[in-house]
Design a protein around this motif. Sequence first.
Motif, mmCIF file in Angstrom:
data_model
loop_
_atom_site.group_PDB
_atom_site.id
_atom_site.type_symbol
_atom_site.label_atom_id
_atom_site.label_comp_id
_atom_site.label_asym_id
_atom_site.label_seq_id
_atom_site.Cartn_x
_atom_site.Cartn_y
_atom_site.Cartn_z
ATOM 1 N N ASP A 163 1.018 -0.859 0.008
ATOM 2 C CA ASP A 163 0.115 0.046 -0.227
ATOM 3 C C ASP A 163 0.600 1.567 -0.275
ATOM 4 O O ASP A 163 1.507 1.786 0.802
ATOM 5 C CB ASP A 163 -0.742 -0.075 1.308
ATOM 6 C CG ASP A 163 -2.241 1.116 1.114
ATOM 7 O OD1 ASP A 163 -1.829 1.569 -0.205
ATOM 8 O OD2 ASP A 163 -2.652 0.731 2.275
ATOM 9 N N GLU A 164 0.491 2.035 -1.427
ATOM 10 C CA GLU A 164 1.674 3.332 -1.591
ATOM 11 C C GLU A 164 2.949 2.887 -1.291
ATOM 12 O O GLU A 164 3.853 3.704 -0.110
ATOM 13 C CB GLU A 164 1.024 4.147 -1.048
ATOM 14 C CG GLU A 164 -0.525 4.386 -1.523
ATOM 15 C CD GLU A 164 -0.743 5.831 -0.922
ATOM 16 O OE1 GLU A 164 -0.309 6.440 -0.642
ATOM 17 O OE2 GLU A 164 -2.458 6.176 -1.352
ATOM 18 N N PRO A 165 3.688 2.192 -0.955
ATOM 19 C CA PRO A 165 5.213 1.560 -0.733
ATOM 20 C C PRO A 165 6.524 2.699 -0.315
ATOM 21 O O PRO A 165 7.551 2.177 0.448
ATOM 22 C CB PRO A 165 5.999 -0.075 -1.244
ATOM 23 C CG PRO A 165 4.465 0.348 -2.732
ATOM 24 C CD PRO A 165 3.711 0.862 -2.238
ATOM 25 N N THR A 166 6.678 3.370 -1.955
ATOM 26 C CA THR A 166 7.408 4.387 -1.376
ATOM 27 C C THR A 166 6.888 5.932 -0.789
ATOM 28 O O THR A 166 7.814 6.483 -1.403
ATOM 29 C CB THR A 166 7.745 4.200 -2.761
ATOM 30 O OG1 THR A 166 6.385 5.002 -4.058
ATOM 31 C CG2 THR A 166 8.557 2.863 -3.433
ATOM 32 N N THR A 167 5.771 5.911 -0.858
ATOM 33 C CA THR A 167 5.238 7.471 -0.365
ATOM 34 C C THR A 167 6.655 7.714 0.562
ATOM 35 O O THR A 167 6.587 7.722 1.371
ATOM 36 C CB THR A 167 4.543 7.244 0.259
ATOM 37 O OG1 THR A 167 3.395 6.599 -0.868
ATOM 38 C CG2 THR A 167 4.033 8.739 0.653
ATOM 39 N N GLY A 168 6.657 8.731 0.519
ATOM 40 C CA GLY A 168 8.515 9.565 1.174
ATOM 41 C C GLY A 168 9.653 9.684 0.863
ATOM 42 O O GLY A 168 10.419 9.709 2.084
ATOM 43 N N LEU A 169 9.701 8.590 0.362
ATOM 44 C CA LEU A 169 11.162 7.476 -0.092
ATOM 45 C C LEU A 169 12.602 9.111 -0.966
ATOM 46 O O LEU A 169 11.511 9.499 -2.279
ATOM 47 C CB LEU A 169 11.436 5.756 -0.271
ATOM 48 C CG LEU A 169 10.957 5.743 0.664
ATOM 49 C CD1 LEU A 169 10.882 4.043 -0.152
ATOM 50 C CD2 LEU A 169 11.107 5.210 1.617
ATOM 51 N N ASP A 170 13.205 8.467 -1.112
ATOM 52 C CA ASP A 170 13.748 9.879 -1.996
ATOM 53 C C ASP A 170 14.082 9.164 -3.529
ATOM 54 O O ASP A 170 14.245 7.596 -3.076
ATOM 55 C CB ASP A 170 15.322 10.169 -1.273
ATOM 56 C CG ASP A 170 16.439 8.841 -1.180
ATOM 57 O OD1 ASP A 170 16.617 8.567 -2.222
ATOM 58 O OD2 ASP A 170 16.362 8.502 0.164
ATOM 59 N N PRO A 171 14.518 9.954 -4.436
ATOM 60 C CA PRO A 171 14.487 9.026 -5.789
ATOM 61 C C PRO A 171 15.557 7.561 -6.020
ATOM 62 O O PRO A 171 14.847 6.514 -5.850
ATOM 63 C CB PRO A 171 15.421 9.776 -6.291
ATOM 64 C CG PRO A 171 14.532 11.343 -6.252
ATOM 65 C CD PRO A 171 14.985 11.055 -4.356
#
Length: 260
Positions: A163-171
């Motif tokens: 569920d939206e696993p990369t939200t808030g992660l840097d590129p």
Amino acid sequence: MPIISTASLARTFQTRRGPVEAVRGIDLTVREGEILGFLGPNGAGKTTTLRMLTTLLEPTGGAATVAGHDLATDAAGVRRVCGYVAQSGGVDPQISVREELVTQGRLYRLTKAQAADRAAELAGDLDLTDLLDRRCGTLSGGQRRRLDIAMALTHRPKVLFLDEPTTGLDPASRADLWDLVRRLRDAHGTTVFLTTHYLDEADALADRLVIVDQGVVVAEGTPSALKLEYGGSIDASLQDTFLAITGRGPVPADAAPVAV
């Protein structure tokens, strides 16, 4: 036979202001080994659908099966074959990565030795070996997400819900997580059900997309097919490169093209 199948799956919440239909009837199928992108605006019903499919929320209508297990009559069977990574994660910041992984294994009734072996195996697969003795609270966002996924994979599930696993992660962390998702499917045959708000992520990862709005499916297909269908007259090979903007009124004589 699809690994996930739903028919008019629905969920209505009772509130002080009356009933709210969060999911109004989802019909979808997911093939084994597929990466499915599940997209939609905030409030479209994405997380509610995932919570129903993982038995965390009881449907108020419709039916579904996951890897042959009926959601209504065999919830325990569904839980045995699926792993779920929620938006917020769920690690204990005060214990080590090793302790977290071993504890997860013990919860799945592995012996101490089996849980330790599985923790080491998952750490190697998800690039966590050098972090095993670090406290979870000291990990970066990308490292915590890898740990969340490792915990969800402890029991070798057939289906992984993200569920939206990369939200808030840097590129860089996002790219690493994309590679991990691809490896899970390619090396282990894991079916991945992914919700995301990032269109580039859905395009890069998903074999097929399902778009929901106001609790129902409004479009589905491969990323390339959907871009062709909804991309207007823009050449398909250029859709990811150029944005066409049409203005109103006459164009000034000294106007110059603008690259976006």
